[in-house]
Motif scaffolding. Structure first.
Motif, PDB file in Angstrom:
ATOM      1  N   GLU A 174     -29.806 -13.330 -33.277  1.00  0.00           N
ATOM      2  CA  GLU A 174     -30.065 -13.403 -32.131  1.00  0.00           C
ATOM      3  C   GLU A 174     -28.659 -13.404 -31.166  1.00  0.00           C
ATOM      4  O   GLU A 174     -28.446 -12.343 -29.763  1.00  0.00           O
ATOM      5  N   LEU A 175     -28.474 -14.328 -31.270  1.00  0.00           N
ATOM      6  CA  LEU A 175     -26.401 -14.283 -30.467  1.00  0.00           C
ATOM      7  C   LEU A 175     -25.880 -13.803 -30.675  1.00  0.00           C
ATOM      8  O   LEU A 175     -25.153 -13.286 -29.975  1.00  0.00           O
ATOM      9  N   SER A 176     -25.676 -13.614 -32.491  1.00  0.00           N
ATOM     10  CA  SER A 176     -24.640 -12.068 -32.783  1.00  0.00           C
ATOM     11  C   SER A 176     -24.582 -10.672 -32.597  1.00  0.00           C
ATOM     12  O   SER A 176     -23.568 -10.697 -31.601  1.00  0.00           O
ATOM     13  N   VAL A 177     -26.129 -10.736 -31.395  1.00  0.00           N
ATOM     14  CA  VAL A 177     -26.852  -9.291 -31.363  1.00  0.00           C
ATOM     15  C   VAL A 177     -26.179  -9.108 -30.190  1.00  0.00           C
ATOM     16  O   VAL A 177     -25.395  -8.634 -29.680  1.00  0.00           O
ATOM     17  N   SER A 178     -26.471 -11.161 -29.296  1.00  0.00           N
ATOM     18  CA  SER A 178     -26.429 -10.696 -27.926  1.00  0.00           C
ATOM     19  C   SER A 178     -24.424 -10.701 -27.575  1.00  0.00           C
ATOM     20  O   SER A 178     -23.942  -9.384 -26.498  1.00  0.00           O
ATOM     21  N   GLN A 179     -23.349 -11.188 -28.038  1.00  0.00           N
ATOM     22  CA  GLN A 179     -21.914 -11.142 -28.029  1.00  0.00           C
ATOM     23  C   GLN A 179     -21.989  -9.298 -28.650  1.00  0.00           C
ATOM     24  O   GLN A 179     -20.811  -9.006 -27.664  1.00  0.00           O
TER      25      GLN A 179
END
Length: 1955
Positions: free
Chosen positions: A591-596
């Motif tokens: 999710e962090l990668s996606v949000s970045q």
């Protein structure tokens, strides 16, 4: 006789009744059998079964008949043995009684003759005294000699021939010598006074003055008074001596009974010798006659004793007859039981053999079937079912074979089990096969024939038995006649013995004393039994403790299993949580990668959006929070992994513990199964006994009817018997009637017994069949238990070894003590004897110096005897001193051992103190842990504090009581020790040492007991309490870990969620739930801790109670031991006083003798004119007065000691009473406290159980909450999945350039719509957040530790957030998407709120459960009331203990009687001492009147003596009072002891009953479960059997048709057998008629017997009259013989005096001989020493010869060679022969060389050399005188002598030999083995030393090689003399030396040659 007749009658009645019963049963069975066969002829299959059953019944009847026959045989044999034994006993008794009667008659005649003689002497002396008035003072001594001496002689005669102890024999011999000396002295006095009387008659009364006559008359009066006192005292002494020696006489009488027959034979031989031999034989047989006289006197004394013994024996015979009858009945019952057991064993063996035969037949049959089936298989392939049956049969056969092998190896019990199984299997196989039935029918026929033969044999056996019974009846009749004769003899003896009854009453008193001693021993034995019972009780308690520990282990196992389950659940939850956390981490990273990516896109698309800045800042804060959560989650993961590892380790440990507990459970279950099986068998046995009792009741009713009929018959018989004329016939007839009655009863009883045994047999068969299954299980259990038994055996062996070592040590100590006491006694006696002897020596010396020359030879003899005695006493004294030294050494060793033991005890105490300290530290640590864990809880502390205060108060009470008790016990022990020391003040140093050793041993025992007790307490406490505490700590740790895990998992995992708002929603509700849960868990933990504390308190109270009980036991034991010690000490003191009195009596009697001698000397002195005063005698009298004063002082000291002991006893009794009161109060307090404790304990148990239930419910609720959290996680995952579905199109827009239009248009519209909604929802959530900030603060306080650890990471993340501000804008877009998911979560929150309501309801339920716990506490209080009821029961048992106390009082009274006897003995001894003292005073008066005439001093002494006597009397009275007080105190102490013991017994019984009831309940439950399981198994088995039987029925229907034809044939054969049986019945009826005829004949024979008895009585009367006449004649002859013997006795006395004179001379000669023998022994010792010296020298010379043998001296050879040429030619052969012998040339070779001049040379040379040429390798010995002188001697011999003289000049000084160093030839030969060999050589050759006895030992040739010892090879070389064999030690032994002659050796040689 009645019992023997009864036994015979019972045997006859049994045999006849059993014959009739068996015949009637046979006929009834046969008739029933025939009826069954005729009626059931149509049903053929039924007939077969009936026939087999009937045959079995016939077998059982036959077996029972055989058993009856065997039993009757045994009864007959037993009766025969009893008859023979009775005859032997009667013969022995009659012989003994006749002998005793003869002895008593002889004794009476002797005593009468002696009395007549003494009376004549008295009359003569009286006449002489009346004639001589001056010699009036002579009468008293003569009367004393006449009256006193024979009594003493009579008394001493009883001990002359006895086989007594050595000390008693010596004492009796001394007494005899003393009495003989007194007799001789008195005779000399009589002669002296007779001479004086004659002289006074001749001289007249003119010479004597009237004043002297008056004095003499006064003296005569005083002497008469003294005489009367002396006679009384002597009679008293005699009575005392008789009492003292009756014990020994009773023991010796046994030996004399055995030796009586031998003495009678000797007497008869001596009589024959006297009749045959004349005067010459009379002279030789003086010694035999004296022996006979002694034997006659002994027999006289024994006759009086035996007459009384006869009466006692008659009573004993009656009692024994009664006991015999009862014992015979018991033996009969036991024999019946044993025979039944034997019959059962024989039946089992028969069944086993029958089954074997059936098995072999079945094997054959199976083999045949296999062959048939194979053939049928070829023909019929479809017959598969038959093959399966064959396989099944084969398997069954294999099983049977295996079981047979096992049967051979196993016992008979296992045989019975497996036979039953084999029977079942064989029956299955036989039912399957039709041919087996044919085989069985054939077998049954064979068995019928066999049993017919056996019936015939049994009939013959019965005939033989009847014949034997007739013979036994005849023997009984003979014994009856013999008994009648004996009774008449005994009646006559009874009339004769009535005269001697008065003398023998004293013997009865003595035997009563013995009985009292035996009773005391019995009491001791009973005490030992009680101690053993108490040990058994302790063992049972230990077993019960083991059972309780097993139950505790089971509870522990359950707890551990529950903990395992909990830990497994926690593990599973932890694993699930870890997996979930990993998944969450992955999802968050994605999710962090996606949000970045989205943020970058949003920044690119909308850089100018100001509205999103606020949201970006919020997002940044949220991201920081999420990073913190991630780091916290990582730490949690690490912590969880550590906890998982710890849990795994704990799981492993728990699994190991579980395995151990499972093993213990298995063992416990096995024991329970075993016990349950035993109880089942017991129940079955009880049921059987119930049935038996019912049958017996019915039988007893029948018996009563039969007995009534029999009593009527007996009454009729008695009425007939009364009509008879003679009394003897009436008595005998009544006896016969009673015997018949007893026989009838016995027959009826035996019939009933037979019926009972048959019923028992059938029941036992059924029991065996039922118990087979149970016994298999028992065998397995036994195998398991054998291992445990071996372990316990090893432990028991070790303990036994230790016990044996301790017992050995104690025995050694006791033996040493006994030795020391004996040595002390002997030392005291020896010292006193030494003192007496010294006084006598001084007295004799004085008499020698002052007495006239007439008495010199006698005094010399006495002095020699005394000197010999003194030497003996000195030797004994030295021996005793050596023994005392040895004992002192042993005492020192023991003291060292005690010191070592004390050191070891101190070490043990230190270890115990250390262990206590460790235990206290452990308790402190545990208490700290509890306090730390229980600080959180404060709600229920008030109630707990109240309970604690109560418990502390009770604890203080217990501690104070226990401390008081310990102090009291210590004080008691100190008092007891002080008392013992006071008792032992008068003893010597050795006794003090012994006392110290005893005290140390007691202390060691006490310390050992305390050690064991403390170690047991510490073990119990350390094992039980520490284990419990560790378990509790582990449980609390587990609970805390679970709670922490649950809190962490439930509270912090929601922080991991992306949105903090959800957490805020859940936080309040979760905190409430957790608060409630934590409160409940705290309450549970509080209750648990309180429970455990109360448990600890209860355990402490129980230990305190146990300590009190043990202290009570110790107190009672000490009290018993102290009372017993007091009794022993009092008895020892009394015995010591008696010994002292005996010694005083002896001393005073000796003083009386000395005074009499002084009187004689003074009388002689006055008559002769020398009236000087004997000052020495006066000094002796003064010394005696001083001694008497010292004795009085001793008596006073003893009185003070007794008073001190009485005071100590009073103090001790007071202490004991106070302790009893205290103990009773403590028991009451303990009972109240125990009741309260048990109430509290039961309430706590119930509360604990309810808390455990609550804990379980809470754990279930926690699991449910965790499950719901998991569901929430799943929903969260679903939402995340949906979000993922939303995010992919954005990614696709950025990556793919082709579809750029579509994504660019969609995202801004979605974001704009969603952002509005999200802003509205955010505002609402902010309001919610403001409300729930308060709750978050509480959580922040809990999470301070985590926040500190995460501070650093959060700062780093903030730095990263500044870089990622543009990315947050993209995340705000995602937040709009998440807000949609928030709505869904709200719905879930509502559902969770509902769940919270349900949880709150559960909490209300839990509160209700707490109320239930309170109710349980009230129940516990009710239980305490029940315990108080039990205490009331214990008080009732106390009353029973009081009853036991009364029994103990009776025992103390018996002991008091013994003490009274001792006091009587003391009084008698004191009376004797008083009488002797009075004598001494009278003699003192006489001496002082004669010598000095100073009456003042005499009166002064008399007054002093009287005052001393009065003091002694007062002391006696005080002592009696003290003794009475002592007895009263002892009675009181015994009563108290009995009460204490009774209380203890009651407590043990109650505990045993409780444990038994518990075990019984458990066993009943197990048995019911096992029965249910067995019933299910039986149902399944029966169903299977039914299936099998249905299959078999189909097969058997075809077989029945084939069997019907065969059955018809069998029916015919059976009818034939029936005819045979009917014939047998007729025969038995004939036998019955015959037996009835025999009964009639018996009646006729009884009548004949009565007639014969009358004739016998008449004949016996005639016989008795004839025997009386013979006895009268014999008595007349005996009187004549006695007169002759008295004449011989006089001659013997004269010869005795001569022999005494000769013996005196011989004693002197023997002393000289002893001196000479000592000199001879010294000389022998010197000779032996010198022989050893010579042997050493011989050994050294042998070594020298061995070293120098075979070497030739060069000088000698040179001289011989030169001499050869110097000698004339005639003599050169001799020189050559010499050289040849030296060089070792053989004789034959020399003869060949020198064959010319052989005759003269050889003879001369052989005589000269002594045959040295024959194999001798050494130089010959000395040239000795030749036997055969030749013509050639002159020239060569002279030259050779010169040669020797020149060569033998002395180089060294010769060793001087003393006369003692020389040995004879024989001695040398004996000592040296080589010399013996040489002697044997000389004998063989014949030309050795035997030919030349004149050999000179001092001559030897001068050469270095001369052998000093003749070697073994030398034929006849040596002369065997000393110097030729060994040289003394003076010579050096390093070189071969020549033996040098004296200076005159040449002259000697020349003389010899000239001869």
């Amino acid at each position: 006789m009645a019992s023997w007749l009864g036994g015979l009658g019972s045997g006859l009645g049994q045999s006849l009744g059993q014959v009739g019963g068996s015949l009637s049963s046979l006929t009834g069975q046969i008739s029933s059998f025939t009826k069954d066969i005729l009626l059931d002829g149509t049903e053929e299959v039924g007939e077969l079964q009936v026939s087999s059953s009937r045959l079995r019944e016939i077998e059982s009847t036959h077996a029972s008949q055989r058993l009856e026959n065997e039993r009757l045989k045994k009864v007959c044999s037993d009766l025969e043995e009893k008859h023979e034994a009775a005859e032997l006993q009667i013969k022995q008794l009659s012989i003994e009684y006749r002998n005793q009667l003869q002895q008593r008659e002889v004794e009476i005649s002797h005593l009468k003759a002696r009395q007549n003689a003494l009376q004549e002497q008295l009359q003569k002396l009286q006449t002489a005294a009346q004639s001589a008035q001056l010699g009036a003072g002579v009468l008293p001594p003569t009367t004393t000699s006449a009256s006193f001496v024979p009594v003493v002689r009579h008394h001493s005669s009883g001990f002359q021939g006895d086989d007594m102890d050595f000390g008693d024999v010596i004492w009796s011999q001394q007494e005899i010598n003393r009495l003989s000396n007194e007799v001789s002295r008195l005779e000399s006095e009589v002669d002296h006074w007779m001479l004086i009387a004659q002289s006074s008659r001749v001289q007249g009364t003119n010479n004597a003055d009237q004043s002297e006559i008056c004095k003499l008359q006064n003296i005569i009066k005083e002497l008469k008074q003294n005489l009367s006192q002396d006679i009384d005292e002597h009679q008293h002494e005699l009575s005392v001596l008789q009492d003292a020696h009756r014990q020994k006489l009773a023991e010796i009488s046994r030996r004399h009974r055995e030796e009586l027959s031998e003495y009678e034979e000797r007497i008869e031989e001596l009589e024959n010798q006297l009749q045959q031999g004349g005067a010459g034989i009379e002279i030789t047989d003086h010694s035999k006659i004296s022996d006979l006289q002694k034997n006659i006197q002994i027999l006289q004394t024994e006759k009086l004793e035996d007459t009384q013994n006869m009466k006692e024996l008659e009573d004993k015979v009656k009692n024994l007859n009664e006991k015999l009858s009862s014992v015979e009945n018991e033996n009969k019952i036991l024999l019946n039981e044993r025979e039944l057991v034997k019959v059962e064993n024989s039946q089992i063996t028969q069944e086993y053999e029958r089954l074997k035969s059936e098995f072999i037949k079945l094997q054959n049959y199976v083999a045949e079937q296999e062959t048939l089936l194979k053939e049928q298989g070829k023909k019929l392939p479809l017959m598969t079912s038959s093959e399966e049956e064959v396989l099944r049969l084969q398997q069954a056969l294999l099983d049977a074979e295996k079981e047979i092998m096992r049967l051979n190896t196993l016992n008979q019990e296992e045989l019975q089990k497996k036979l039953a199984s084999l029977q079942h299997k064989n029956e299955d196989i036989t039912s399957a096969s039709i041919e087996d039935t044919n085989l069985e029918l054939n077998q049954l026929r064979q068995e019928l024939e066999r049993k017919e033969n056996e019936l015939k044999e049994s009939i013959t056996e019965r005939a033989t038995l009847t014949a034997e019974l007739e013979e036994l009846d005849k023997q009984n009749q003979e014994t009856m006649q013999h008994m009648i004769t004996l009774k008449e003899q005994l009646s006559k003896q009874h009339t004769e013995a009535d005269s001697t009854v008065n003398q023998l009453k004293l013997d009865i008193d003595f035997e009563r004393r013995k009985v009292s001693e035996v009773e005391a021993e019995k009491m001791e034995m009973s005490k030992e039994l009680e101690t053993q019972k108490s040990k058994m009780n302790h063992c049972t308690f230990a077993l019960n403790d083991l059972h309780m520990s097993n139950q505790q282990l089971q509870h522990n196992i359950k707890d551990l299993q529950e903990q395992l389950k909990k830990s497994q659940d926690c593990n599973l939850n932890n694993k699930k949580e870890i997996a979930e956390l990993k998944q969450n981490l992955k999802q968050k990273e994605e999710e962090l990668s996606v949000s970045q990516n989205e943020l970058t896109k949003i920044i690119n698309q909308e850089p100018n959006s100001n509205s999103q800045d606020l949201s970006l800042k919020e997002r940044e804060a949220e991201i920081a929070k999420l990073n913190k959560d991630i780091s916290e989650n990582k730490q949690l993961n690490q912590n969880l992994e550590k906890s998982v590892c710890d849990l795994k380790m704990e799981n492993g440990k728990l699994l190991a513990v579980c395995e151990e507990l499972k093993q213990q459970l298995h063992e416990a279950f096995a024991e329970k199964n075993k016990v349950s099986l035993e109880k089942d068998t017991m129940l079955e046995a009880l049921k059987m006994e119930k049935g038996q009792l019912e049958t017996e009741l019915s039988q007893t009713e029948k018996r009563l009817l039969e007995q009534a009929q029999k009593y009527e018959q007996t009454i009729e018989d008695l009425s007939n018997a009364r009509n008879m004329n003679t009394n003897a016939l009436q008595l005998e007839h009544e006896r016969l009637v009673k015997c018949n009655q007893e026989r009838d009863f016995e027959i009826a009883e035996l019939k009933r017994n037979i019926e009972q045994m048959e019923a028992d047999h059938e029941e036992t068969k059924e029991m065996l069949t039922t118990s087979l299954g149970g016994q298999k299980q028992l065998t397995e259990l036994i195998k398991e238990k054998e291992v445990f038994v071996e372990k316990f055996k090893n432990r028991a062996l070790e303990l036994q070894q230790e016990l044996e070592e301790y017992v050995k040590d104690s025995k050694n100590h006791e033996i040493l003590r006994q030795h020391l006491e004996e040595k002390d006694k002997s030392l005291a006696a020896m010292k006193e004897e030494n003192n007496h002897l010294k006084e006598e020596i001084e007295r004799l010396k004085d008499q020698q110096s002052r007495s006239p020359p007439v008495a010199e030879p006698k005094t010399l003899d006495i002095i020699t005897e005394l000197e010999a005695e003194i030497t003996q006493l000195h030797v004994i004294k030295n021996n005793l001193e050596e023994e005392i030294k040895l004992h002192k050494k042993t005492i020192e060793d023991q003291s060292q051992n005690t010191v070592q033991l004390q050191q070891s005890l101190q070490e043990h105490k230190r270890e115990i103190d250390e262990s206590k300290f460790q235990y206290e530290q452990m308790n402190v640590t545990h208490e700290k842990l509890f306090l730390e864990k229980d600080e959180e809880i404060k709600s229920l502390q008030k109630t707990i504090e109240q309970i604690k205060t109560q418990l502390h108060n009770e604890r203080h009470v217990f501690q104070t009581d226990s401390s008081d008790l310990f102090q009291e016990t210590k004080a008691q022990t100190l008092n007891g020790e002080n008392g013992n020391e006071k008792h032992d003040l008068s003893k010597s140093e050795i006794e003090r040492l012994v006392k110290g050793i005893k005290e140390r041993e007691k202390e060691i025992k006490l310390l050992n007991e305390k050690n064991v007790f403390l170690t047991q307490q510490i073990d119990h406490l350390s094992k039980d309490q520490v284990g419990k505490l560790t378990q509790i700590i582990q449980e609390k740790d587990f609970e805390l870990q679970a709670l922490h895990a649950s809190i962490s998992s439930s509270s912090y995992r929601q922080d991991v969620l992306y949105l903090r708002q959800q957490l805020q929603a859940y936080a309040m509700e979760r905190e409430q739930v957790l608060a409630v849960l934590s409160e409940k868990t705290r309450e549970n933990s509080q209750l648990k801790t309180e429970y455990h504390k109360i448990m600890d308190m209860v355990a402490a109270k129980e230990t305190a109670l146990m300590k009190l009980q043990e202290e009570n036991q110790k107190l009672s034991n000490r009290f018993e031991s102290s009372s017993q010690d007091m009794f022993r000490e009092t008895i020892q003191n009394l015995s010591r006083i008696i010994r002292e009195k005996d010694i005083e009596i002896d001393a005073l009697s000796q003083k009386c003798q000395t005074l009499l001698t002084v009187l004689q000397t003074s009388n002689i002195g006055t008559d002769s004119g020398s009236g000087g005063v004997n000052s020495n005698q006066f000094e002796e009298l003064l010394q005696e007065r001083d001694k008497l004063k010292q004795q009085v002082k001793k008596m006073e000291e003893w009185k003070q000691q007794v008073m001190t002991t009485v005071q100590n006893m009073q103090h001790e009794s007071a202490h004991l009473q106070e302790e009893l009161h205290k103990l009773q109060a403590q028991i009451s307090v303990d009972s109240d406290s125990s009741s309260k404790l048990q109430m509290d304990y039961n309430g706590l148990i119930q509360s604990y159980e309810q808390n455990e239930k609550k804990m379980k419910s809470f754990s279930q609720e926690l699991a449910q909450v965790q499950h719901r959290i998991g569901q929430l996680h799943n929903t969260k995952d679903l939402l995340l999945g949906k979000l993922d579905m939303v995010t992919p199109p954005l990614l696709m827009a950025s990556s793919v350039s082709q579809a750029s239009d579509i994504p660019s248009s969609t995202p801004p519209e979605i974001v704009s719509d969603a952002s509005k909604l999200l802003q509205q929802e955010l505002e609402q959530l902010k309001k919610m957040l403001q409300e729930k900030d308060v709750t978050i603060r509480i959580l922040k306080e809990n999470n301070q530790r985590l926040s500190d650890s995460m501070a650093a990471t959060s700062e780093l993340e903030r730095k990263g957030q500044k870089d990622t501000d543009p990315e947050m804008k993209q995340i705000k877009g995602k937040c709009d998407v998440f807000q949609k998911s928030l709505r869904e979560k709200d719905l879930l929150i509502k559902s969770k709120s509902d769940q919270l309501l349900s949880v709150s309801e559960n909490l209300s339920n839990k509160e209700n459960e707490n109320e239930l716990l309170k109710q349980a506490v009230t129940n516990l209080k009710e239980r305490n009331l029940i315990l108080e009821m039990d205490i009331c029961k214990l008080k009732e048992e106390n009353e029973k203990i009081v009853a036991r106390c009364r029994e103990k009082e009776t025992e103390f009274r018996a002991l008091q009687e013994t003490n009274m006897q001792f006091s009587m003995m003391l009084k008698e001894r004191e009376f004797e001492s008083h009488s002797i003292k009075e004598k001494a005073l009278a003699f003192e008066k006489l001496l002082k009147e004669k010598e000095q005439g100073k009456m003042g001093e005499l009166n002064h002494l008399l007054n002093e003596v009287k005052s001393m006597q009065e003091k002694a009397v007062s002391f006696q009275q005080e002592r009696d009072q003290v003794m009475l007080a002592l007895k009263q105190k002892q009675m009181d102490s015994s009563a108290l002891q009995n009460e204490v013991q009774h209380l203890r017994d009651k407590e043990q019984r109650l505990n045993q009953e409780l444990e038994r009831l518990r075990n019984h309940l458990l066993e009943m439950e197990d048995s019911y479960t096992q029965e249910a399981l067995a019933a299910e198994d039986r149902e399944t088995k029966l169903r299977k059997k039914v299936m099998v039987l249905e299959e078999k029925l189909v097969s058997s229907s075809t077989a029945v048709e084939n069997a019907s034809h065969q059955a018809s044939l069998q029916v015919e054969s059976l009818q034939e057998q029936l005819n045979l049986v009917s014939r047998q019945r007729d025969e038995t009826l004939l036998q019955l008629t015959m037996s009835q005829d025999q009964v009639k004949q018996y009646a006729l024979s009884l009548a004949n017997l009565q007639m014969v008895l009358e004739q016998f009585q008449q004949e016996e009367k005639a016989m008795y009259s004839a025997e009386l006449e013979k006895h009268q004649k014999q008595t007349a002859e005996w009187k004549k013989k006695a007169e002759k013997l008295e004449g011989r006795v006089e001659t013997l006395q004269e010869s005795l005096e001569e022999a005494n004179a000769a013996l005196d001379a011989a004693s002197r000669l023997t002393e000289q001989l002893d001196l000479k023998e000592e000199q001879i022994e010294d000389l022998r010792k010197q000779g032996e020493i010198k022989q050893e010296m010579l042997e050493d020298a011989q050994n050294k010379l042998m070594n020298l010869i061995n070293s120098t043998e075979g070497k030739v001296d060069k000088v000698l050879m040179r001289n011989l060679f030169i001499g050869h040429f110097h000698t004339p030619k005639n003599k050169r052969h001799e020189v050559l022969r010499l050289m040849g012998s030296i060089l070792g040339i053989k004789k034959e070779e020399l003869d060949q060389l020198l064959s010319e001049d052989q005759k003269g040379v050889t003879r001369w040379m052989t005589g000269w050399l002594g045959g040295g040429g024959a194999g001798s390798k050494s130089v010959p010995s000395t040239p000795i005188r030749p036997t055969n002188q030749s013509v050639f001697n002159s020239s060569f011999s002279e030259l050779f002598v010169k040669f020797l003289e020149t060569e033998s000049r002395p180089n060294l000084p010769l060793p001087t030999l003393s006369v003692h160093d020389m040995k004879p030839l024989g001695a040398a030969g004996i000592c040296n083995p080589s010399s013996t060999r040489s002697s044997s050589h000389t004998e063989t050759t014949g030309s050795g030393t035997s030919r030349r006895p004149d050999a000179n030992p001092f001559l030897a040739p001068r050469s270095a090689a001369v052998p000093l010892i003749t070697p073994t090879s030398l034929g006849a070389g040596g002369s065997g003399h000393l110097l030729m064999k060994s040289i003394s030690d003076a010579l050096p032994t390093f070189t071969p030396l020549p033996v040098l002659p004296d200076a005159s050796a040449g002259a000697v040689l020349k003389d010899l040659l000239k001869q």
